[in-house]
Design an enzyme around this catalytic site. Structure first.
Site, PDB file in Angstrom:
ATOM      1  N   LYS A   1      -3.171  35.119  51.720  1.00 43.04           N
ATOM      2  CA  LYS A   1      -2.729  33.631  52.266  1.00 43.04           C
ATOM      3  C   LYS A   1      -3.529  32.933  52.991  1.00 43.04           C
ATOM      4  O   LYS A   1      -4.585  33.414  53.671  1.00 43.04           O
ATOM      5  CB  LYS A   1      -1.441  34.264  53.088  1.00 43.04           C
ATOM      6  CG  LYS A   1      -0.754  33.221  53.555  1.00 43.04           C
ATOM      7  CD  LYS A   1       0.469  33.477  54.646  1.00 43.04           C
ATOM      8  CE  LYS A   1       1.299  32.747  55.170  1.00 43.04           C
ATOM      9  NZ  LYS A   1       2.599  33.299  55.947  1.00 43.04           N
TER      10      LYS A   1
ATOM     11  N   SER B   1       6.967  32.307  54.622  1.00 41.89           N
ATOM     12  CA  SER B   1       5.707  31.278  54.354  1.00 41.89           C
ATOM     13  C   SER B   1       4.796  31.830  53.366  1.00 41.89           C
ATOM     14  O   SER B   1       3.949  30.912  52.892  1.00 41.89           O
ATOM     15  CB  SER B   1       5.072  30.950  55.614  1.00 41.89           C
ATOM     16  OG  SER B   1       4.792  31.863  56.309  1.00 41.89           O
TER      17      SER B   1
ATOM     18  N   SER C   1       8.425  36.220  56.827  1.00 45.19           N
ATOM     19  CA  SER C   1       7.474  35.553  56.006  1.00 45.19           C
ATOM     20  C   SER C   1       6.860  36.446  54.827  1.00 45.19           C
ATOM     21  O   SER C   1       6.385  36.219  53.868  1.00 45.19           O
ATOM     22  CB  SER C   1       6.495  34.828  56.349  1.00 45.19           C
ATOM     23  OG  SER C   1       6.857  33.516  57.096  1.00 45.19           O
TER      24      SER C   1
END
Length: 543
Positions: free
Chosen positions: A6, A80, A104
């Site tokens: 990420k 996310s 997330s």
């Protein structure tokens, strides 16, 4: 093995943007977790899109566009860690790293038919990760099978003194009981999604088929804790994470992320203290549910990973309320210091995935993986959106097989066996070592037993609301010496199961109720050592 990270996790040679071009910087070193995986032989394939500053659970809050669901591009991917989940579901990498503050690392897994492992806080170093709310942030793992996620955790975990929230944790190494008790919230909301509700019913039946006994627990304290994350001064931690940048470049942050982070400015230190105290109080109420749900407590909690699916258009039309709905069963987990594992459960009649999350106390990571792998393979699902069959189950790294006998036993001592007390040598001469100084759960009373030599207390379990926390020491003893130790325990004392304040259970000293008639209640002192000090009685020398 190829993996992706990420884009709020540092990888040397690649910019870290947190989905905000004005924030971008070029790290000179890998994040600790990235370096560990590279050292273990994995190969970094690249970085993935995310909700800006890891603020969102839907995957639409990025200047580089919404990340589509791997099964239907009209629907959200979840966030996310949206890009990390997408590339794993599509088979572009073997596994990916995300982060998890409020869900997330789980919601995108549930919406894309993959596994999302959210470890106990501090188990994986967060050095080199752009913080969202640093005290509760976790690096998470996405994979198409539980076995691979667990293998990645084994390589990635480890104490890191450069991370202020890293800690050394002892993980439970035995599976949940064969007949395990799984808790289901007494109030479930699916926001009108009948398909999701039906799939959760199927999931409950699936756990019962694996030997589970379903119990109901009061969800209210968990829901209240979840609400604190964004509806109290706790949101100030999101502002604190990027305050210098945010104050100088607020216009560079997109809505609704900007508005959420800006809320943090409106609270003062007293507000934060109040919110933290409220969270502690809710944590106590939640701990009681683990002990008492269904009369005997629960081993693991079962919730929907996400209670419904939304299209990208729906989410963009109502970004705050619908995002909150996606986190209905995730926001409380890190705040209350639990571990969690999102596992694929089924494909709905409309073709969209449905996932469940298994939640356990801090340190239950391997136990969750063992149960989660059995559940996942029982579903008959394929891997992500690839259509490929699941690989064969593998041994979970930290779990001993049922044929292996435990090598040690943990014993809680409350009186004359404490460090420096007269009978402590009964522990040390058997090779026992002190693990922790802690307290019992708040449902015990302590008494000074008359006529004992050396002086000893008696500990008794009582009904909820009638007891207190009592100071104890937890010692670890080689199993081969445990029998000879127990043989030395004189009546009316005995060894039974003792509940600790952190929700765990150990062997410990308890006293027969009849022996307490006429004994002095010393509960108010909080422990044997404090009682002796208050009586000005010198501690007898250790033999």
């Amino acid at each position: 093995m190829h993996f992706a990270v990420k884009d709020n996790i540092d990888a040397a040679g690649l910019p870290t943007t947190a989905a905000c071009a004005a924030f971008a910087y070029s790290p000179q070193a890998h994040a600790t977790v990235v370096q560990k995986l590279l050292d273990a032989g994995a190969s970094l394939a690249g970085k993935t899109n995310l909700d800006q500053f890891a603020c969102g659970l839907n995957g639409t809050r990025s200047p580089w566009g919404a990340v589509p669901n791997a099964f239907d591009p009209a629907y959200v991917s979840g966030g996310s860690s949206s890009g990390s989940a997408h590339v794993v579901a599509k088979g572009q990498v073997d596994f990916a790293l995300g982060t998890d503050t409020a869900g997330s690392g789980r919601v995108p897994a549930g919406l894309n038919n993959i596994v999302g492992l959210k470890p106990s806080k501090g188990l994986i170093s967060a050095r080199g990760v752009v913080p969202a709310a640093q005290s509760v942030d976790c690096v998470s793992i996405f994979a198409r099978s539980v076995g691979l996620a667990a293998q990645v955790l084994a390589a990635a975990r480890g104490y890191d003194p450069a991370d202020p929230y890293s800690r050394t944790l002892t993980l439970a190494d035995r599976p949940f009981p064969k007949t395990f008790r799984f808790g289901v919230p007494d109030a479930l909301a699916f926001f009108g999604d009948r398909l999701a509700e039906a799939e959760f019913e199927r999931a409950r039946a699936g756990l019962r088929e694996l030997g589970g006994v379903e119990v109901r627990f009061a969800y209210q304290p968990f829901a209240e804790a979840a609400a604190l994350l964004y509806e109290s001064a706790l949101v100030a931690e999101r502002y604190a994470a990027i305050r210098d940048f945010f104050d100088a470049h607020e216009a560079a942050v997109m809505e609704p992320v900007r508005g959420i982070i800006a809320q943090g400015r409106s609270y003062d230190a007293a507000d934060l203290c109040i919110a933290q105290t409220r969270l502690r109080a809710l944590g106590q109420q939640a701990a009681a549910q683990w002990r008492e749900a269904g009369g005997q407590g629960m081993d693991v909690m079962l919730v929907p990973t996400a209670p419904t699916h939304y299209t990208i258009a729906q989410m963009q039309a109502d970004p705050v309320a619908l995002n909150r709905n996606l986190g209905a069963y995730t926001n409380f987990v890190n705040l209350l210091d639990y571990a969690a594992l999102s596992v694929p459960s089924s494909i709905r009649p409309d073709g969209l995935p449905f996932g469940i999350t298994l939640i356990g106390p801090c340190g239950s990571d391997w136990q969750l993986a063992e149960l989660g792998q059995r559940y996942h393979h029982a579903t008959g699902l394929t891997q992500g959106a690839t259509g490929e069959p699941l690989p064969a189950p593998v041994p979970i790294p930290g779990i001993r097989s049922s044929s292996e006998a435990p090598s040690t036993v943990r014993v809680a001592v409350v009186g004359a066996h404490l460090s420096g007390m007269p009978l402590n040598t009964q522990l040390t001469e058997r090779g026992a070592r002190l693990l922790a100084q802690t307290t019992t759960a708040p449902h015990y009373r302590l008494y000074a037993l008359p006529g004992t030599m050396p002086p000893k207390p008696g500990l008794q379990r009582v009904a909820e609301g009638q007891g207190a926390r009592i100071a104890v020491e937890v010692w670890e003893m080689p199993i081969e010496h445990y029998g000879s130790f127990v043989a030395l325990v004189p009546a009316p004392l005995g060894i039974g199961t003792l509940s600790l304040d952190d929700g765990g259970n150990v062997q410990g000293f308890l006293c027969e109720a009849l022996a307490l008639n006429g004994a002095l209640d010393i509960t108010a002192h909080g422990g044997w050592r404090a009682y002796l000090a208050a009586q000005a009685v010198p501690t007898p020398p250790q033999a």
